[in-house]
Design a protein around this motif. Structure first.
Motif, PDB file in Angstrom:
ATOM      1  N   ASP A 118      35.994  44.261  48.102  1.00  0.00           N
ATOM      2  CA  ASP A 118      35.548  43.975  49.471  1.00  0.00           C
ATOM      3  C   ASP A 118      34.498  42.876  49.476  1.00  0.00           C
ATOM      4  O   ASP A 118      33.756  42.715  50.435  1.00  0.00           O
ATOM      5  CB  ASP A 118      35.005  45.237  50.142  1.00  0.00           C
ATOM      6  CG  ASP A 118      33.768  45.787  49.443  1.00  0.00           C
ATOM      7  OD1 ASP A 118      33.439  45.302  48.336  1.00  0.00           O
ATOM      8  OD2 ASP A 118      33.125  46.688  49.997  1.00  0.00           O
ATOM      9  N   THR A 131      45.068  37.867  58.417  1.00  0.00           N
ATOM     10  CA  THR A 131      43.914  38.496  57.776  1.00  0.00           C
ATOM     11  C   THR A 131      42.643  37.954  58.402  1.00  0.00           C
ATOM     12  O   THR A 131      42.463  36.739  58.505  1.00  0.00           O
ATOM     13  CB  THR A 131      43.914  38.223  56.262  1.00  0.00           C
ATOM     14  OG1 THR A 131      45.132  38.713  55.693  1.00  0.00           O
ATOM     15  CG2 THR A 131      42.736  38.905  55.587  1.00  0.00           C
ATOM     16  N   GLU A 184      42.133  42.173  49.019  1.00  0.00           N
ATOM     17  CA  GLU A 184      41.413  43.184  49.792  1.00  0.00           C
ATOM     18  C   GLU A 184      41.675  44.607  49.311  1.00  0.00           C
ATOM     19  O   GLU A 184      40.878  45.506  49.584  1.00  0.00           O
ATOM     20  CB  GLU A 184      41.748  43.050  51.282  1.00  0.00           C
ATOM     21  CG  GLU A 184      41.079  41.843  51.920  1.00  0.00           C
ATOM     22  CD  GLU A 184      41.277  41.783  53.418  1.00  0.00           C
ATOM     23  OE1 GLU A 184      40.355  41.327  54.115  1.00  0.00           O
ATOM     24  OE2 GLU A 184      42.359  42.185  53.897  1.00  0.00           O
ATOM     25  N   GLY A 211      35.850  41.048  53.843  1.00  0.00           N
ATOM     26  CA  GLY A 211      35.371  42.350  53.375  1.00  0.00           C
ATOM     27  C   GLY A 211      33.951  42.598  53.829  1.00  0.00           C
ATOM     28  O   GLY A 211      33.572  42.270  54.957  1.00  0.00           O
TER      29      GLY A 211
END
Length: 333
Positions: free
Chosen positions: A212, A252, A208, A287
């Protein structure tokens, strides 16, 4: 040493695929949309006995060159019908099958729709691995494997996570997964899926800061409802951090394609077992990567036309395709 040998083999396969691609005219790499398919093709072995095959293939008199060619022909017919630009497959025995697929399609199909790029990965000694065939260039293949050295944790046969860059109109990173199955019991094997979740989370977190545009796909052997979601029915999935099998807070955030149309989950599932649908095959985005559409592909002979239940491959009769449905999505570039 095993990892080094694996990487050398993979680079060789990828280099040969790129050489094929040099003779092809530009196609999908300039399109604003890219079609992606992902399919667990169910223990797809070739006709050669190398010793790592599943027992039922080694012992069966029904399996051989003729049976393999018939099954290969059906798989290629399905690939042609689905018509994706990038086709991800789990449970492929080796890279030789990718060459057979490419040769079959090159000889019987429009050359503009062949797959000149390919890559494959599996751990040494494993029976099956993951593969990608593509109409657009692929690069930067990396293999991430679990490395467990605890006295209390004997590492079973698990597939590595493949990381590669898809060179379409806008490049994005593709992460291909095939997590530990529930064979041996769901509770007993959950620790390994947790470890693989932790490995995937670590990879996505590190990516990341560089891009993205991330697509995550494969057979996770974990239903979408069994992932942790901070907000129910939102499609937001938190990949959790696991260290030595222990849950560490935070993680995440990724987006599940199963909720692409809103709070209502897309029907049917991808896998049918004991009279129930599940969604153990998944496509996630991270992303700013966006999907225009997503659905389980039910328009083909690989499933029942009324119930959409997958037509499992049966070696004894040579009937069927796979016990999973293919997933299909369009990535907006």
């Amino acid at each position: 040493m095993k990892i080094k040998k694996l990487l050398i083999n993979l680079c060789t396969v990828f280099f040969l695929s790129c050489q094929i691609g040099n003779f092809m005219e530009e196609k999908a790499e300039n399109s604003s949309n890219l079609k992606i398919a992902c399919w667990n093709v169910q223990t797809f072995f070739d006709a050669n006995t190398d010793g790592d095959e599943y027992y039922e293939f080694k012992k069966s008199s029904a399996w051989g060159i003729d049976a393999y060619e018939r099954r290969l022909k059906k798989l290629c017919s399905a690939i042609k019908s689905i018509d994706a630009d990038v086709f991800i497959m789990e449970e492929i025995e080796n890279e030789k099958i990718l060459l057979d697929i490419n040769n079959f399609l090159a000889g019987e199909w429009n050359t503009k729709k062949t797959y000149p790029y390919a890559c494959f990965a599996k751990n040494e000694g494993s029976s099956i691995g993951c593969a990608v065939i593509s109409r657009v260039p692929l690069k930067n293949l990396t293999v991430h494997s679990l490395d467990i050295r605890s006295e209390n944790s004997k590492l079973p046969s698990v597939r590595p996570i493949m990381q590669l860059t898809v060179c379409a109109k806008k490049e994005f990173v593709l992460l291909v997964n095939h997590w530990k199955s529930k064979s041996g019991g769901e509770a007993a094997t959950e620790i390994w899926r947790n470890r693989q979740e932790g490995l995937l989370q670590k990879i996505v977190e590190s990516l990341e800061s560089k891009t993205d545009q991330i697509l995550i796909a494969g057979d996770f052997n974990r239903d979408i409802h069994d992932f942790y979601s901070p907000q129910e029915n939102s499609g937001n999935i938190l990949l959790r951090k696991w260290i030595d099998g222990k849950l560490i807070k935070d993680g995440t955030l990724v987006k599940s394609a199963w909720y692409l149309d809103g709070e209502k989950i897309i029907e049917p599932g991808s896998y049918y077992f004991n009279g129930e649908w599940s969604r153990i095959d998944n496509i996630f985005t991270a992303g700013n990567l966006k999907l225009k559409t997503f659905y389980p592909e039910t328009d083909g002979p690989w499933c029942n036309s009324s119930t959409f239940i997958p037509q499992k491959y049966i070696m004894r009769t040579g009937s069927g395709y796979s016990d999973h449905l293919p997933l299909f999505c369009i990535v907006s570039l």
